[in-house]
Design a protein around this motif. Structure first.
Motif, mmCIF file in Angstrom:
data_model
loop_
_atom_site.group_PDB
_atom_site.id
_atom_site.type_symbol
_atom_site.label_atom_id
_atom_site.label_comp_id
_atom_site.label_asym_id
_atom_site.label_seq_id
_atom_site.Cartn_x
_atom_site.Cartn_y
_atom_site.Cartn_z
ATOM 1 N N LEU A 118 13.390 81.319 77.597
ATOM 2 C CA LEU A 118 13.333 79.903 77.261
ATOM 3 C C LEU A 118 13.200 79.739 75.751
ATOM 4 C CD1 LEU A 118 10.684 78.774 79.916
ATOM 5 C CD2 LEU A 118 13.132 78.266 80.002
ATOM 6 N N VAL A 119 13.745 78.661 75.243
ATOM 7 C CA VAL A 119 13.501 78.254 73.863
ATOM 8 C C VAL A 119 12.804 76.905 73.920
ATOM 9 C CG1 VAL A 119 14.508 77.597 71.646
ATOM 10 C CG2 VAL A 119 15.454 79.542 72.931
ATOM 11 N N ALA A 120 11.602 76.838 73.335
ATOM 12 C CA ALA A 120 10.858 75.579 73.277
ATOM 13 C C ALA A 120 11.174 74.894 71.960
ATOM 14 C CB ALA A 120 9.360 75.842 73.387
ATOM 15 N N ALA A 121 11.432 73.591 72.039
ATOM 16 C CA ALA A 121 11.844 72.850 70.849
ATOM 17 C C ALA A 121 11.127 71.521 70.753
ATOM 18 C CB ALA A 121 13.358 72.613 70.876
ATOM 19 N N LEU A 122 10.985 71.051 69.519
ATOM 20 C CA LEU A 122 10.573 69.680 69.261
ATOM 21 C C LEU A 122 11.780 68.783 69.440
ATOM 22 C CD1 LEU A 122 8.382 70.027 66.050
ATOM 23 C CD2 LEU A 122 7.630 69.062 68.213
ATOM 24 N N MET A 123 11.585 67.649 70.093
ATOM 25 C CA MET A 123 12.712 66.774 70.388
ATOM 26 C C MET A 123 13.210 66.043 69.141
ATOM 27 S SD MET A 123 11.082 63.406 72.203
ATOM 28 C CE MET A 123 10.192 62.191 71.243
ATOM 29 N N ASP A 124 14.442 65.616 69.195
ATOM 30 C CA ASP A 124 15.014 64.755 68.174
ATOM 31 C C ASP A 124 14.456 63.340 68.340
ATOM 32 O OD1 ASP A 124 16.622 63.838 66.127
ATOM 33 O OD2 ASP A 124 18.353 63.489 67.426
ATOM 34 N N GLY A 125 14.275 62.619 67.242
ATOM 35 C CA GLY A 125 13.827 61.235 67.304
ATOM 36 C C GLY A 125 12.340 61.057 67.485
ATOM 37 N N ARG A 126 11.550 62.114 67.299
ATOM 38 C CA ARG A 126 10.113 62.007 67.515
ATOM 39 C C ARG A 126 9.424 61.142 66.462
ATOM 40 N NH1 ARG A 126 11.497 66.763 65.344
ATOM 41 N NH2 ARG A 126 10.349 67.574 63.547
ATOM 42 N N GLU A 127 10.117 60.871 65.330
ATOM 43 C CA GLU A 127 9.502 60.076 64.262
ATOM 44 C C GLU A 127 9.137 58.672 64.722
ATOM 45 O OE1 GLU A 127 12.100 62.022 63.946
ATOM 46 O OE2 GLU A 127 11.335 63.536 62.556
ATOM 47 N N GLN A 138 5.499 63.360 74.833
ATOM 48 C CA GLN A 138 6.185 64.492 75.473
ATOM 49 C C GLN A 138 7.318 65.027 74.580
ATOM 50 O OE1 GLN A 138 6.923 62.231 79.191
ATOM 51 N NE2 GLN A 138 5.707 63.788 80.222
ATOM 52 N N PRO A 139 6.970 65.583 73.434
ATOM 53 C CA PRO A 139 7.991 65.967 72.461
ATOM 54 C C PRO A 139 8.677 67.291 72.759
ATOM 55 C CG PRO A 139 5.839 66.543 71.615
ATOM 56 C CD PRO A 139 5.603 65.839 72.928
ATOM 57 N N TRP A 140 8.311 67.938 73.863
ATOM 58 C CA TRP A 140 8.877 69.243 74.178
ATOM 59 C C TRP A 140 10.231 69.136 74.865
ATOM 60 C CZ3 TRP A 140 3.857 67.938 75.993
ATOM 61 C CH2 TRP A 140 3.838 67.324 77.248
ATOM 62 N N ARG A 141 11.059 70.091 74.557
ATOM 63 C CA ARG A 141 12.301 70.331 75.299
ATOM 64 C C ARG A 141 12.386 71.838 75.522
ATOM 65 N NH1 ARG A 141 11.571 65.709 75.358
ATOM 66 N NH2 ARG A 141 13.026 63.983 74.991
ATOM 67 N N PHE A 142 12.729 72.255 76.743
ATOM 68 C CA PHE A 142 12.866 73.671 77.054
ATOM 69 C C PHE A 142 14.327 73.971 77.369
ATOM 70 C CE2 PHE A 142 8.384 72.888 78.044
ATOM 71 C CZ PHE A 142 7.780 73.958 77.388
ATOM 72 N N LEU A 143 14.899 74.906 76.643
ATOM 73 C CA LEU A 143 16.272 75.339 76.895
ATOM 74 C C LEU A 143 16.208 76.667 77.653
ATOM 75 C CD1 LEU A 143 16.275 73.723 74.028
ATOM 76 C CD2 LEU A 143 18.605 74.587 73.879
ATOM 77 N N ARG A 144 16.725 76.672 78.860
ATOM 78 C CA ARG A 144 16.763 77.896 79.666
ATOM 79 C C ARG A 144 18.037 78.664 79.315
ATOM 80 N NH1 ARG A 144 17.403 78.283 86.232
ATOM 81 N NH2 ARG A 144 16.787 80.484 86.474
ATOM 82 N N ILE A 145 17.867 79.883 78.874
ATOM 83 C CA ILE A 145 19.009 80.702 78.441
ATOM 84 C C ILE A 145 19.417 81.620 79.581
ATOM 85 C CG2 ILE A 145 19.878 82.261 76.675
ATOM 86 C CD1 ILE A 145 18.928 79.517 75.619
ATOM 87 N N GLY A 157 23.273 74.515 69.566
ATOM 88 C CA GLY A 157 23.889 73.192 69.537
ATOM 89 C C GLY A 157 22.899 72.046 69.514
ATOM 90 N N MET A 158 21.758 72.252 68.876
ATOM 91 C CA MET A 158 20.747 71.192 68.815
ATOM 92 C C MET A 158 21.178 70.088 67.855
ATOM 93 S SD MET A 158 17.094 73.177 68.816
ATOM 94 C CE MET A 158 16.664 74.323 70.123
ATOM 95 N N PRO A 159 20.825 68.844 68.159
ATOM 96 C CA PRO A 159 21.186 67.730 67.273
ATOM 97 C C PRO A 159 20.301 67.730 66.025
ATOM 98 C CG PRO A 159 19.817 66.937 69.060
ATOM 99 C CD PRO A 159 20.108 68.384 69.367
ATOM 100 N N PRO A 160 20.714 67.032 64.977
ATOM 101 C CA PRO A 160 19.873 66.910 63.780
ATOM 102 C C PRO A 160 18.497 66.350 64.149
ATOM 103 C CG PRO A 160 22.072 66.060 63.339
ATOM 104 C CD PRO A 160 22.003 66.323 64.818
ATOM 105 N N GLY A 161 17.458 66.957 63.587
ATOM 106 C CA GLY A 161 16.106 66.501 63.866
ATOM 107 C C GLY A 161 15.405 67.286 64.952
ATOM 108 N N ALA A 162 16.140 67.950 65.832
ATOM 109 C CA ALA A 162 15.533 68.810 66.845
ATOM 110 C C ALA A 162 15.303 70.180 66.240
ATOM 111 C CB ALA A 162 16.423 68.907 68.072
ATOM 112 N N LYS A 163 14.200 70.810 66.604
ATOM 113 C CA LYS A 163 13.831 72.079 65.966
ATOM 114 C C LYS A 163 13.269 73.058 66.980
ATOM 115 C CE LYS A 163 10.829 74.011 62.377
ATOM 116 N NZ LYS A 163 9.777 73.707 61.371
ATOM 117 N N PRO A 164 13.821 74.265 67.062
ATOM 118 C CA PRO A 164 13.220 75.287 67.931
ATOM 119 C C PRO A 164 11.935 75.803 67.302
ATOM 120 C CG PRO A 164 15.048 76.231 66.697
ATOM 121 C CD PRO A 164 15.019 74.771 66.368
ATOM 122 N N VAL A 165 10.886 75.932 68.116
ATOM 123 C CA VAL A 165 9.606 76.403 67.590
ATOM 124 C C VAL A 165 9.116 77.668 68.279
ATOM 125 C CG1 VAL A 165 8.892 74.113 66.835
ATOM 126 C CG2 VAL A 165 8.292 74.871 69.140
ATOM 127 N N ALA A 166 9.744 78.066 69.380
ATOM 128 C CA ALA A 166 9.307 79.276 70.076
ATOM 129 C C ALA A 166 10.418 79.796 70.968
ATOM 130 C CB ALA A 166 8.064 78.990 70.922
#
Length: 221
Positions: free
Chosen positions: A109-118, A56-63, A169-178
């Protein structure tokens, strides 16, 4: 349990295929708010998406902040200008296209890959991009559910991920993809907008199916 207990009715099956066929990447929205109960159902649909290793690597940020919306829009406009320059002879044609509805849509919404997925090796050791594929599945679930709810969704990918991550304000390793524009529309496009505008055309299915070896488009016994 019998097979019949799991079978969709003809109407249910037709509804699934209709949502798939009529899903569109929408760019024109009305500003009407999205019903909170409907919005909650859409997020639940996204969360039911398959993910490799159940990561479940998704994170959704509601703007919800209007000023933040405008800043996101400005980032997209910056990249739109760079993309136009890269297109050379098609620059003017591209600039006439509407590429997003960030300021008009009911929900952003901004969809992002979560931090720490490695840490999730299952399914990613040889194909590390499967985390991104899992996020795409969640977005597709959201998209099809939105169409079933008579709402439009547009996927905006024209932005600098580093700049957007910093803004949110995303942490290192988290990446917005959409960036996902969601909301009410006057009408759904009868065909993909880029086809309607003469930008490009989708390829027929038979050109994209190979048999046994790459490039073999003819079935063999």
């Amino acid at each position: 349990m019998s097979d019949a207990a799991h079978r969709f009715s003809d109407a249910e099956r037709a509804g699934v295929y209709r949502a798939i066929a009529e899903r569109r990447d929408m760019r024109h929205f009305r500003p009407d708010p999205v019903d909170p109960k409907v919005f909650a159902r859409l997020l639940e649909a996204a969360h039911l998406a398959p993910s490799v290793g159940l990561m479940q690597p998704w994170r959704f940020l509601r703007i919800t902040d209007r000023a933040l919306r405008r800043e996101i829009h400005a980032l997209v406009e910056e990249e739109r200008g760079r993309t136009a320059e890269a297109l050379g002879s098609r620059q003017d044609e591209f600039l006439r296209l509407k590429v997003e509805g960030i300021l008009e849509c009911g929900e952003l919404l901004v969809a992002a890959l979560m931090d720490g997925r490695e840490q999730h090796v299952f399914g990613r050791r040889t194909l590390p991009e499967m985390d991104l594929a899992s996020v795409a599945c969640a977005i597709q679930n959201l998209w099809l559910a939105a169409r079933a709810e008579n709402l439009g969704l547009g996927w905006v990918s024209m932005f600098d991920p580093t700049a957007l991550a910093r803004l949110l304000g995303m942490p290192p390793g988290a990446k917005p993809v959409a960036i996902l524009c969601l909301g009410h529309v006057e009408a759904f496009y009868p065909a993909p907008m880029l086809e309607l505008k003469g930008w490009t055309r989708g390829r027929p299915l038979q050109e994209l199916i190979f048999h046994n070896t790459w490039g073999n488009t003819g079935a063999s016994a």
